[in-house]
Design a protein around this motif. Structure first.
Motif, mmCIF file in Angstrom:
data_model
loop_
_atom_site.group_PDB
_atom_site.id
_atom_site.type_symbol
_atom_site.label_atom_id
_atom_site.label_comp_id
_atom_site.label_asym_id
_atom_site.label_seq_id
_atom_site.Cartn_x
_atom_site.Cartn_y
_atom_site.Cartn_z
ATOM 1 N N ARG A 149 0.829 -1.208 0.000
ATOM 2 C CA ARG A 149 0.000 0.000 0.000
ATOM 3 C C ARG A 149 0.870 1.268 0.000
ATOM 4 O O ARG A 149 0.625 2.205 -0.760
ATOM 5 C CB ARG A 149 -0.923 -0.018 1.231
ATOM 6 C CG ARG A 149 -1.827 1.168 1.333
ATOM 7 C CD ARG A 149 -2.929 1.075 0.338
ATOM 8 N NE ARG A 149 -3.850 2.190 0.524
ATOM 9 C CZ ARG A 149 -4.687 2.599 -0.376
ATOM 10 N NH1 ARG A 149 -4.733 2.001 -1.537
ATOM 11 N NH2 ARG A 149 -5.499 3.597 -0.134
ATOM 12 N N ILE A 150 1.913 1.293 0.833
ATOM 13 C CA ILE A 150 2.810 2.455 0.902
ATOM 14 C C ILE A 150 3.537 2.617 -0.432
ATOM 15 O O ILE A 150 3.710 3.736 -0.922
ATOM 16 C CB ILE A 150 3.803 2.305 2.064
ATOM 17 C CG1 ILE A 150 3.057 2.410 3.392
ATOM 18 C CG2 ILE A 150 4.892 3.360 1.989
ATOM 19 C CD1 ILE A 150 3.922 2.178 4.614
ATOM 20 N N LEU A 151 3.933 1.507 -1.024
ATOM 21 C CA LEU A 151 4.610 1.564 -2.321
ATOM 22 C C LEU A 151 3.683 2.122 -3.398
ATOM 23 O O LEU A 151 4.097 2.967 -4.206
ATOM 24 C CB LEU A 151 5.094 0.160 -2.711
ATOM 25 C CG LEU A 151 5.935 0.063 -3.976
ATOM 26 C CD1 LEU A 151 7.209 0.885 -3.834
ATOM 27 C CD2 LEU A 151 6.284 -1.386 -4.275
ATOM 28 N N GLN A 152 2.440 1.705 -3.399
ATOM 29 C CA GLN A 152 1.471 2.224 -4.366
ATOM 30 C C GLN A 152 1.255 3.728 -4.187
ATOM 31 O O GLN A 152 1.190 4.486 -5.162
ATOM 32 C CB GLN A 152 0.140 1.483 -4.237
ATOM 33 C CG GLN A 152 0.172 0.071 -4.764
ATOM 34 C CD GLN A 152 -1.143 -0.657 -4.510
ATOM 35 O OE1 GLN A 152 -1.996 -0.202 -3.749
ATOM 36 N NE2 GLN A 152 -1.297 -1.816 -5.159
ATOM 37 N N VAL A 153 1.143 4.168 -2.952
ATOM 38 C CA VAL A 153 0.943 5.586 -2.668
ATOM 39 C C VAL A 153 2.167 6.388 -3.111
ATOM 40 O O VAL A 153 2.043 7.463 -3.716
ATOM 41 C CB VAL A 153 0.635 5.819 -1.165
ATOM 42 C CG1 VAL A 153 0.679 7.294 -0.813
ATOM 43 C CG2 VAL A 153 -0.720 5.231 -0.811
ATOM 44 N N ALA A 154 3.357 5.868 -2.853
ATOM 45 C CA ALA A 154 4.589 6.559 -3.244
ATOM 46 C C ALA A 154 4.677 6.682 -4.766
ATOM 47 O O ALA A 154 5.055 7.745 -5.293
ATOM 48 C CB ALA A 154 5.808 5.820 -2.701
ATOM 49 N N ILE A 155 4.316 5.634 -5.476
ATOM 50 C CA ILE A 155 4.335 5.668 -6.941
ATOM 51 C C ILE A 155 3.294 6.651 -7.458
ATOM 52 O O ILE A 155 3.564 7.430 -8.383
ATOM 53 C CB ILE A 155 4.111 4.256 -7.524
ATOM 54 C CG1 ILE A 155 5.333 3.392 -7.243
ATOM 55 C CG2 ILE A 155 3.829 4.319 -9.014
ATOM 56 C CD1 ILE A 155 5.160 1.929 -7.605
ATOM 57 N N LEU A 156 2.114 6.662 -6.866
ATOM 58 C CA LEU A 156 1.067 7.592 -7.271
ATOM 59 C C LEU A 156 1.497 9.042 -7.043
ATOM 60 O O LEU A 156 1.317 9.895 -7.920
ATOM 61 C CB LEU A 156 -0.231 7.306 -6.503
ATOM 62 C CG LEU A 156 -1.388 8.250 -6.808
ATOM 63 C CD1 LEU A 156 -1.871 8.027 -8.240
ATOM 64 C CD2 LEU A 156 -2.511 8.051 -5.820
ATOM 65 N N ILE A 157 2.082 9.323 -5.893
ATOM 66 C CA ILE A 157 2.546 10.682 -5.592
ATOM 67 C C ILE A 157 3.657 11.084 -6.554
ATOM 68 O O ILE A 157 3.681 12.213 -7.061
ATOM 69 C CB ILE A 157 3.001 10.789 -4.122
ATOM 70 C CG1 ILE A 157 1.782 10.705 -3.202
ATOM 71 C CG2 ILE A 157 3.778 12.087 -3.882
ATOM 72 C CD1 ILE A 157 2.124 10.618 -1.741
ATOM 73 N N SER A 158 4.559 10.161 -6.841
ATOM 74 C CA SER A 158 5.656 10.443 -7.772
ATOM 75 C C SER A 158 5.110 10.761 -9.166
ATOM 76 O O SER A 158 5.548 11.719 -9.808
ATOM 77 C CB SER A 158 6.599 9.243 -7.834
ATOM 78 O OG SER A 158 7.575 9.423 -8.817
ATOM 79 N N PHE A 159 4.171 9.956 -9.637
ATOM 80 C CA PHE A 159 3.580 10.193 -10.952
ATOM 81 C C PHE A 159 2.845 11.530 -11.000
ATOM 82 O O PHE A 159 2.995 12.310 -11.934
ATOM 83 C CB PHE A 159 2.620 9.055 -11.320
ATOM 84 C CG PHE A 159 1.883 9.308 -12.602
ATOM 85 C CD1 PHE A 159 2.496 9.100 -13.822
ATOM 86 C CD2 PHE A 159 0.572 9.776 -12.587
ATOM 87 C CE1 PHE A 159 1.824 9.353 -15.011
ATOM 88 C CE2 PHE A 159 -0.109 10.033 -13.765
ATOM 89 C CZ PHE A 159 0.523 9.812 -14.983
ATOM 90 N N ALA A 160 2.044 11.791 -9.962
ATOM 91 C CA ALA A 160 1.257 13.035 -9.928
ATOM 92 C C ALA A 160 2.158 14.265 -9.901
ATOM 93 O O ALA A 160 1.910 15.250 -10.604
ATOM 94 C CB ALA A 160 0.325 13.028 -8.716
ATOM 95 N N SER A 161 3.210 14.211 -9.108
ATOM 96 C CA SER A 161 4.104 15.380 -9.044
ATOM 97 C C SER A 161 4.843 15.569 -10.371
ATOM 98 O O SER A 161 5.024 16.705 -10.825
ATOM 99 C CB SER A 161 5.094 15.245 -7.886
ATOM 100 O OG SER A 161 5.947 14.140 -8.099
ATOM 101 N N GLY A 162 5.245 14.494 -11.021
ATOM 102 C CA GLY A 162 5.887 14.593 -12.335
ATOM 103 C C GLY A 162 4.931 15.139 -13.380
ATOM 104 O O GLY A 162 5.309 15.970 -14.220
#
Length: 91
Positions: free
Chosen positions: A7-20
């Protein structure tokens, strides 16, 4: 190595994608704004140069026609350079 939950990994990937995505979107907006400003500036310079060219072609009686033609050819070169810059902006 520390365990990272899925779950934390998914959230981190989502935040990374959104910020990019947001950074790229803002960069593109700034680029378009700059290109619009440069196009407007070049169009104004072209209009100003064409006005000078028109004024130089209608030479006053005290000025010889050959010197007016020399000035006009210099302005034509400048107009062509500005026109080439505007043409590059289209593509």
């Amino acid at each position: 190595m520390a365990d990272v939950s899925e779950r934390i990994l998914q959230v981190a990937i989502l935040i990374s994608f959104a910020s990019g995505f947001l950074a790229g979107w803002q960069a593109n907006r700034m680029r378009r704004k700059f290109l619009d400003w440069r196009k407007k500036r070049l169009q104004e310079k072209l209009a100003e140069t064409q006005k000078k060219l028109d004024l130089s072609l209608s030479c006053p009686p005290t000025q010889s026609r050959s010197s007016a033609t020399t000035v006009a050819s210099g302005f034509e070169t400048h107009v062509n350079e500005i026109g080439a810059s505007l043409w590059k902006l289209k593509f």
